[in-house]
Design a protein around this motif. Structure first.
Motif, PDB file in Angstrom:
ATOM      1  N   HIS A 158      -3.053  -3.714 -25.562  1.00 41.10           N
ATOM      2  CA  HIS A 158      -1.808  -3.927 -24.810  1.00 41.10           C
ATOM      3  C   HIS A 158      -0.920  -4.974 -25.489  1.00 41.10           C
ATOM      4  N   THR A 161      -0.645   5.099 -17.180  1.00 41.39           N
ATOM      5  CA  THR A 161       0.606   4.469 -17.584  1.00 41.39           C
ATOM      6  C   THR A 161       1.620   4.765 -16.483  1.00 41.39           C
ATOM      7  N   ASN A 165      -4.296   0.268 -16.199  1.00 45.47           N
ATOM      8  CA  ASN A 165      -2.899   0.698 -16.267  1.00 45.47           C
ATOM      9  C   ASN A 165      -2.203  -0.070 -17.392  1.00 45.47           C
ATOM     10  N   TYR A 224       0.938   0.324 -18.223  1.00 45.46           N
ATOM     11  CA  TYR A 224       2.348   0.107 -17.905  1.00 45.46           C
ATOM     12  C   TYR A 224       2.458  -1.133 -17.020  1.00 45.46           C
ATOM     13  N   PRO A 250       3.764  -2.104 -23.128  1.00 48.41           N
ATOM     14  CA  PRO A 250       3.826  -0.967 -22.202  1.00 48.41           C
ATOM     15  C   PRO A 250       4.819   0.087 -22.678  1.00 48.41           C
ATOM     16  N   GLY A 251       4.697   1.305 -22.128  1.00 48.70           N
ATOM     17  CA  GLY A 251       5.712   2.329 -22.371  1.00 48.70           C
ATOM     18  C   GLY A 251       5.301   3.537 -23.178  1.00 48.70           C
ATOM     19  N   GLU A 286       3.916   3.154 -12.910  1.00 47.96           N
ATOM     20  CA  GLU A 286       4.569   1.965 -12.376  1.00 47.96           C
ATOM     21  C   GLU A 286       3.639   1.159 -11.480  1.00 47.96           C
TER      22      GLU A 286
END
Length: 134
Positions: A21, A83, A111, A113, A26-27, A85
Motif C-alpha cells: 500500500h 478496493t 481494503n 482503497y 490506493p486506486g 470506499e
C-alpha cells in the motif's frame, strides 16, 4: 498450528500489505494488489496460493463453484482483497463463508482503497481458531 503462530503469520501478512500500500497507494484494481501482495509474501518465504476455486458439499454431492479465494497463505490464512470506499457486512460474510468452506482458522479482509491499511483491515477468526492450542 497454534493460535500464537497464526496470529504472528497474520501480523507478517499485514506488514506485507502495508508495504504494498505504501508503494502503490490506493486506486488500483484488486488484481494488481493481489499480485503484488502475493509477490511480497513469497519473497518472505510464505507459501501462497492465488485464486483458489472452492467446492461446496450440498446434500450428497460436491459442487464446483465459481467462487475464488484471493489468497491462501501457508494453507492457514485466507486473504480477501477489496478496493472499495468502505467495507460492508457482506464482505465479512463472504470471508467467513470462505473460511468455513475451506476449514481455515483465520481470514484477513484487506481494503486497499484507504489511507491506512492497519486501521481498515478486518481480521476474522472462527471455531477452527478457537479449538487450536495457545
Amino acid at each position: 498450528m497454534t493460535k500464537t503462530q497464526i496470529t504472528q503469520l497474520s501480523y507478517d501478512i499485514i506488514g506485507c500489505a502495508i508495504k504494498v500500500h505504501k508503494e502503490l497507494g490506493p486506486g488500483l484494481l484488486e488484481s494488481v494488489y493481489e499480485m503484488c501482495l502475493a509477490y511480497e509474501l513469497k519473497e518472505k518465504g510464505f507459501i501462497v496460493n492465488q485464486q483458489i476455486s472452492t467446492k461446496i458439499n450440498y446434500g450428497k454431492i460436491e459442487i464446483e463453484t465459481p467462487l475464488k479465494i484471493d489468497l491462501l497463505v501457508n494453507d492457514t490464512v485466507i486473504i480477501e482483497i477489496k478496493t472499495v470506499e468502505s467495507l460492508l457486512p457482506v464482505h465479512q460474510a463472504q470471508l467467513m463463508i470462505y473460511m468455513k468452506i475451506l476449514r481455515k482458522p483465520q481470514g484477513l479482509l484487506i481494503n486497499f482503497y484507504t489511507d491506512n491499511i492497519s486501521k481498515s483491515m478486518i481480521p476474522l477468526v472462527n471455531e477452527y481458531f478457537t479449538k487450536l492450542p495457545e
